[in-house]
Enzyme design. Structure first.
Site, PDB file in Angstrom:
ATOM      1  N   ASP A 181     -40.157  11.124  22.225  1.00 48.79           N
ATOM      2  CA  ASP A 181     -40.403   9.877  21.519  1.00 48.79           C
ATOM      3  C   ASP A 181     -39.262   9.511  20.571  1.00 48.79           C
ATOM      4  O   ASP A 181     -38.461  10.359  20.180  1.00 48.79           O
ATOM      5  CB  ASP A 181     -41.690   9.988  20.688  1.00 48.79           C
ATOM      6  CG  ASP A 181     -42.952   9.968  21.526  1.00 48.79           C
ATOM      7  OD1 ASP A 181     -42.860  10.070  22.762  1.00 48.79           O
ATOM      8  OD2 ASP A 181     -44.042   9.869  20.933  1.00 48.79           O
ATOM      9  N   HIS A 233     -39.800  15.063  20.559  1.00 47.88           N
ATOM     10  CA  HIS A 233     -39.094  13.943  19.949  1.00 47.88           C
ATOM     11  C   HIS A 233     -37.596  14.040  20.198  1.00 47.88           C
ATOM     12  O   HIS A 233     -37.053  15.130  20.392  1.00 47.88           O
ATOM     13  CB  HIS A 233     -39.403  13.879  18.453  1.00 47.88           C
ATOM     14  CG  HIS A 233     -40.821  13.499  18.169  1.00 47.88           C
ATOM     15  ND1 HIS A 233     -41.866  14.407  18.276  1.00 47.88           N
ATOM     16  CD2 HIS A 233     -41.393  12.303  17.840  1.00 47.88           C
ATOM     17  CE1 HIS A 233     -43.011  13.793  18.009  1.00 47.88           C
ATOM     18  NE2 HIS A 233     -42.745  12.523  17.744  1.00 47.88           N
TER      19      HIS A 233
END
Length: 219
Positions: A36, A179
């Site tokens: 992300d 992430h």
């Protein structure tokens, strides 16, 4: 018609078959590696690490980051990554009105497409916060909402060891939340490849129908 198989050229290395030393582990399923919040100044290093480890992943990009550096989206696509929508500015979508919510998703669809990343079919709401209105808005754009099964907490300062241990809990079809930016996650990438191989799992694409990880296209 498929081309008939040919014997290896003289001097070509022989690929070990199952059961022989050096052969790849049997595949018992596929998992979805997802990253992300990109693209960012860390994206190039992440793509290099994934390439060296033989891993593919789904990159849930923010539209504002895409607009800031569209070339990184093209780099993701060229590296064989799948690209999803993570909203434009990472707000809590459940607290927005209909027009704002739609704008967050629509602007990201446009940004990714303009950057050469294709038209996303997968959507991850920021913070994983969602409800029926968020899902319905995403569906208007042909997007399937994707959450996760395992969260190693790399966004919360988890060590590389903790990230690898969490990935090791994945089973066939499951999705892990990672992430783009944590240094510990970057360091964990080679070991992620090792633990998946040891568990007989391979990185796959996320099916926009079921939301589960499946074999990549063409495999």
């Amino acid at each position: 018609m498929s081309e008939p198989s040919r014997p290896p050229a003289a001097g070509a290395a022989r690929v070990p078959v199952a059961g022989e030393e050096g052969a790849p582990a049997a595949c018992h399923g596929y998992v979805g590696l997802t990253f992300d919040d990109g693209p960012s100044r860390h994206t190039a290093a992440l793509l290099e690490a994934l390439h060296e480890a033989g891993l593919r992943a789904t990159m849930f990009n923010q539209g504002n980051h895409v607009d800031a550096d569209p070339g990184l989206v093209r780099a993701q696509a060229d590296a064989g990554m799948w690209i999803g929508n993570h909203s434009y500015s990472h707000p809590r979508l459940t607290g927005l009105g209909p027009a704002e919510r739609e704008s967050e998703i629509a602007r990201t669809q446009d940004a990714v497409a303009a950057a050469g990343g294709g038209i996303p079919t997968l959507f991850r709401p920021p913070y994983g916060e969602t409800d029926e209105t968020v899902r319905a808005t995403a569906a208007k754009f042909g997007l399937t909402e994707i959450l996760w099964d395992v969260d190693p907490q790399d966004w919360n300062g988890a060590s590389a060891d903790a990230v690898v241990e969490a990935v090791g809990r994945l089973t066939d079809g499951q999705v892990v939340l990672l992430h783009d930016w944590p240094a510990t996650t970057l360091r964990a990438v080679p070991r992620i490849a090792e633990v998946l191989e040891a568990n007989g799992l391979r990185p796959g694409m996320i099916c926009p129908v079921t939301g589960r990880a499946v074999a990549p296209d063409g495999v």
